[in-house]
Design an enzyme around this catalytic site. Sequence first.
Site, short mmCIF file in Angstrom:
data_model
loop_
_atom_site.label_atom_id
_atom_site.label_comp_id
_atom_site.label_asym_id
_atom_site.label_seq_id
_atom_site.Cartn_x
_atom_site.Cartn_y
_atom_site.Cartn_z
N PHE A 86 0.89 -1.08 0.00
CA PHE A 86 0.14 0.07 0.18
C PHE A 86 0.92 1.29 0.15
CE2 PHE A 86 -2.22 2.79 3.55
CZ PHE A 86 -2.94 3.52 2.52
N ILE A 87 1.74 1.49 0.85
CA ILE A 87 2.67 2.82 1.32
C ILE A 87 3.80 2.57 0.22
CG2 ILE A 87 4.01 4.01 2.43
CD1 ILE A 87 2.25 3.00 4.97
N ASN A 130 8.07 -9.58 -1.66
CA ASN A 130 7.85 -11.22 -1.70
C ASN A 130 6.15 -11.77 -1.85
OD1 ASN A 130 6.92 -10.68 0.68
ND2 ASN A 130 8.14 -12.49 1.69
N GLY A 189 1.42 -7.66 -0.49
CA GLY A 189 1.21 -6.78 -1.45
C GLY A 189 0.97 -7.61 -2.67
N LEU A 231 10.25 -0.62 3.64
CA LEU A 231 8.73 -0.82 4.25
C LEU A 231 8.44 -2.25 4.46
CD1 LEU A 231 7.57 1.71 1.47
CD2 LEU A 231 7.89 2.24 3.78
N TYR A 261 4.32 -6.04 17.76
CA TYR A 261 4.68 -5.33 16.62
C TYR A 261 5.17 -3.94 16.88
CZ TYR A 261 3.18 -2.17 12.68
OH TYR A 261 3.15 -1.08 11.66
N PHE A 268 -17.03 -0.15 17.15
CA PHE A 268 -16.93 -0.60 18.67
C PHE A 268 -16.66 0.65 19.48
CE2 PHE A 268 -15.89 -4.08 15.79
CZ PHE A 268 -16.66 -5.02 16.22
N GLY A 271 -8.84 -2.89 25.12
CA GLY A 271 -7.28 -2.61 24.69
C GLY A 271 -7.37 -1.74 23.41
N1 LIG Z 1 -0.67 1.54 6.79
C1 LIG Z 1 -0.39 2.11 8.12
O1 LIG Z 1 -1.31 2.87 8.69
C2 LIG Z 1 0.95 1.90 8.78
C3 LIG Z 1 1.00 2.79 9.75
C4 LIG Z 1 2.46 2.68 10.65
C5 LIG Z 1 3.64 1.92 10.17
N2 LIG Z 1 3.40 1.24 8.70
C6 LIG Z 1 4.43 0.29 8.17
O2 LIG Z 1 4.51 0.89 6.98
C7 LIG Z 1 5.06 -0.26 6.06
C8 LIG Z 1 4.11 -0.46 4.76
O3 LIG Z 1 2.83 -0.89 5.25
P1 LIG Z 1 1.59 -1.09 4.43
O4 LIG Z 1 0.48 -0.31 5.15
O5 LIG Z 1 2.18 -0.44 3.16
O6 LIG Z 1 1.35 -2.40 4.44
P2 LIG Z 1 1.57 -3.60 3.02
O7 LIG Z 1 1.25 -4.91 3.61
O8 LIG Z 1 0.68 -3.01 2.05
O9 LIG Z 1 3.17 -3.51 2.80
C9 LIG Z 1 4.07 -4.35 3.32
C10 LIG Z 1 4.82 -4.95 2.01
O10 LIG Z 1 5.76 -5.72 2.24
C11 LIG Z 1 6.21 -6.98 1.74
N3 LIG Z 1 6.77 -7.76 2.66
C12 LIG Z 1 6.36 -8.04 3.78
N4 LIG Z 1 7.42 -9.00 4.21
C13 LIG Z 1 8.34 -9.10 3.24
C14 LIG Z 1 9.65 -9.82 2.90
N5 LIG Z 1 9.98 -10.54 4.09
N6 LIG Z 1 10.35 -9.69 1.73
C15 LIG Z 1 9.87 -8.83 0.91
N7 LIG Z 1 8.46 -8.09 0.99
C16 LIG Z 1 8.00 -8.20 1.92
C17 LIG Z 1 4.54 -7.31 1.51
O11 LIG Z 1 4.25 -8.15 0.45
C18 LIG Z 1 3.88 -5.80 1.29
O12 LIG Z 1 3.96 -5.51 -0.23
C19 LIG Z 1 5.14 -1.20 7.20
O13 LIG Z 1 6.45 -1.59 7.58
C20 LIG Z 1 4.12 -1.27 8.23
O14 LIG Z 1 4.43 -1.55 9.20
C21 LIG Z 1 2.00 1.17 8.18
#
Ligand SMILES: NC(=O)c1ccc[n+]([C@@H]2O[C@H](COP(=O)([O-])OP(=O)(O)OC[C@H]3O[C@@H](n4cnc5c(N)ncnc54)[C@H](O)[C@@H]3O)[C@@H](O)[C@H]2O)c1
Length: 311
Positions: free
Chosen positions: A12-13, A33, A37, A79, A147, A208, A276
């Site tokens: 997503f991000i 991977n 995503g 990310l 986490y 909730f 929680g």
């Molecule tokens: N969405 C939010 O509100 C939010 C808030 C705080 C922090 N984050 C952090 O931002 C980052 C991106 O989150 P997001 O919301 O885009 O989630 P997302 O699940 O869409 O993105 C994570 C991506 O990482 C890939 N991935 C996971 N493990 C992997 C690995 N071992 N090797 C290669 N690729 C791998 C996934 O396939 C996915 O494409 C994350 O680190 C998350 O913890 C997100």
Amino acid sequence: MAHVLVTGAAGFIGSHTVDQLLAAGHTVTGVDNFRTGRRANLAAALTSARCSLHEQDVAAPGALAALVGATKPDAIIHLAALVSVQESMTNPDLNYSLNIHTTHLVAEAARLNGVRRLVFASSAAIYGDATDLPIRESSEKKPISPYGAAKLASEAIFLGHGAAFGITVRCQRYFNVFGPRQDPASPYSGVISIFDRRYREGKGVTIFGDGQQTRDFISVHDVARANVLAATRPDIPSGVANICTGRSTSLLEVVGVFARHYPAAPAVVLAAPRTGDIVHSLGAPEEAERALGFRATVSVATGLGELIAAG
Ligand SMILES: NC(=O)c1ccc[n+]([C@@H]2O[C@H](COP(=O)([O-])OP(=O)(O)OC[C@H]3O[C@@H](n4cnc5c(N)ncnc54)[C@H](O)[C@@H]3O)[C@@H](O)[C@H]2O)c1
């Protein structure tokens, strides 16, 4: 122009970050991977000659270091992660592996290959259920999940590596990110993506609690822009910053926007609060402006309008 390696590029991000890096003229090496995503998120990006995508597990020993050695990026935006707080509760070992050990592998890949800058996707989860608002970078760090603990540990790993080996490190503490391409599949996904899907399917939503709980919702477009700044802006110091708007929005306000767009949808149901659940969360945005020149510009109303229009 810079060459930036993005882990979690198909997420997503990540995918929005890749889009904005390319739009600004930079070159991108994406790694994913596809654990959560989707390749489709990068459909537009992959039409660019300046973008490549490598299907690879960042947690596999040596794999990322080899790719970084072969591609020699100027910066890495890390990310890729286990992104579900709930999954970190049911599988703390996997959380440790994907969210802490992998951080070390990324930091080492950078050190071994002379990468000058590291940007890390941290989270407001490191503050736990802080009640003294707005939350500042100096506020107490009290994670209440594996986490959140892993995000805090990862910040320390990156900042320690940065100080020891002369790498500029930016830890971006995202608040509640929303926008197109957020996966609504899990019940623990971002609340806005869940609301969006339910209204789209003609269903009502359940909140909730009394709906007065508030969050600092930030558009993914703003978050991606903050990532681009952190990875490419010249002469910035290492440090941490909240990536937030400094404005709070209640869940009832969010539902109100959806309800206006979907007048035929069932009325919202208010259920007993979940134990929680954090009642209020709000970040102080000043440090990101000072260190990165970043200020969020997309309002929740505009961002929700875009999401709804995306159909
Ligand atoms: N969405 C939010 O509100 C939010 C808030 C705080 C922090 N984050 C952090 O931002 C980052 C991106 O989150 P997001 O919301 O885009 O989630 P997302 O699940 O869409 O993105 C994570 C991506 O990482 C890939 N991935 C996971 N493990 C992997 C690995 N071992 N090797 C290669 N690729 C791998 C996934 O396939 C996915 O494409 C994350 O680190 C998350 O913890 C997100």
